[in-house]
Design an enzyme around this catalytic site. Structure first.
Site, PDB file in Angstrom:
ATOM      1  CG  ASP A  86      45.849  36.666  44.537  1.00  0.00           C
ATOM      2  OD1 ASP A  86      46.055  37.370  43.537  1.00  0.00           O
ATOM      3  OD2 ASP A  86      46.705  36.452  45.410  1.00  0.00           O
ATOM      4  CE1 TYR A  87      41.690  36.499  36.726  1.00  0.00           C
ATOM      5  CE2 TYR A  87      41.916  38.774  37.454  1.00  0.00           C
ATOM      6  CZ  TYR A  87      41.231  37.797  36.749  1.00  0.00           C
ATOM      7  OH  TYR A  87      40.095  38.122  36.060  1.00  0.00           O
TER       8      TYR A  87
END
Length: 235
Positions: free
Chosen positions: A14-15
């Protein structure tokens, strides 16, 4: 999609705050770039700068800063901010003014983006995808206001989408020949993979490396990775 096959696990990558990082890159705002480069909690950093506090930031101040940090991406005005945060309209105006006094480079970028959009009728993402906005010339106030918000948001949100697509390509190439791991889903700024449980650590390292290095920005792209037998466990 939600439960790994027997003998496998899901790896979710997940960024972290990708849209705000894109904003820092596009605007070049020195304070925003500095905060991300230093690895600061951007919402706490914003609260410190706006409220002129040092050390730990009270949760309610961080929460207010977070609303404005993300609200800026969508062209939020004082009235919307006042409604979301339960503030008087004048207080909301002062809060937004305080934000733009701290991040003056963001204000210049947003103003320039809107002015340019009005002149040419479109905006573009980091990789050149265009969104045409005829509503910018509309005589209807609501339609024009919607187009103005889209002109502000599209280069940021659209560029974040560009980066996720680049990351998918980069990871796909890196996984080539490793038939045991596969990309299952892309959900906003998260990629979800399935792999044999014994390979989870190496796959997580590979995915993080490729996602964080997919495109050079002024600020680092950071990725959080989790593993589990279900998507719920990943988080």
């Amino acid at each position: 999609a939600f439960m790994a096959a027997p003998g496998c696990v899901l790896v979710g990558a997940d960024y972290s705050q990708i849209e705000l990082r894109v904003l820092a890159h596009l605007s070049g705002d020195a304070s925003l770039v500095e905060a991300f480069a230093a690895g600061e909690d951007i919402h706490a950093a914003t609260a410190r700068r706006i409220f002129k506090v040092t050390g730990d930031v009270a949760p309610e101040l961080r929460a207010r800063a977070k609303v404005v940090n993300f609200g800026v991406l969508y062209g939020m005005g004082a009235r919307s901010l006042a409604q979301q945060m339960g503030l008087e309209l004048q207080d909301a105006r002062e809060f937004i003014d305080g934000y733009f006094s701290v991040y003056a480079g963001v204000r210049r970028y947003l103003d320039a983006t809107l002015e340019e959009a009005r002149e040419r009728g479109w905006v573009a993402t980091l990789l050149g995808r265009r969104r045409y906005l005829p509503g910018l010339r509309s005589g209807h106030r609501a339609e024009r206001a919607f187009a103005e918000r889209a002109a502000i948001n599209t280069p940021i949100q659209g560029s974040a989408a560009d980066l996720v697509k680049l990351a998918m390509l980069s990871v796909h190439r890196a996984l080539s020949g490793r038939g045991s791991a596969r990309l299952l889903l892309q959900v906003h700024d998260e990629l979800l993979f399935e792999c044999p449980e014994a390979e989870a650590e190496s796959i997580a390292m590979l995915v993080r490396r490729e996602m964080e290095g997919c495109y050079p920005l002024r600020v680092p792209l950071t990725v959080s990775v989790g593993t589990g037998h279900t998507w719920f466990d990943v988080h």
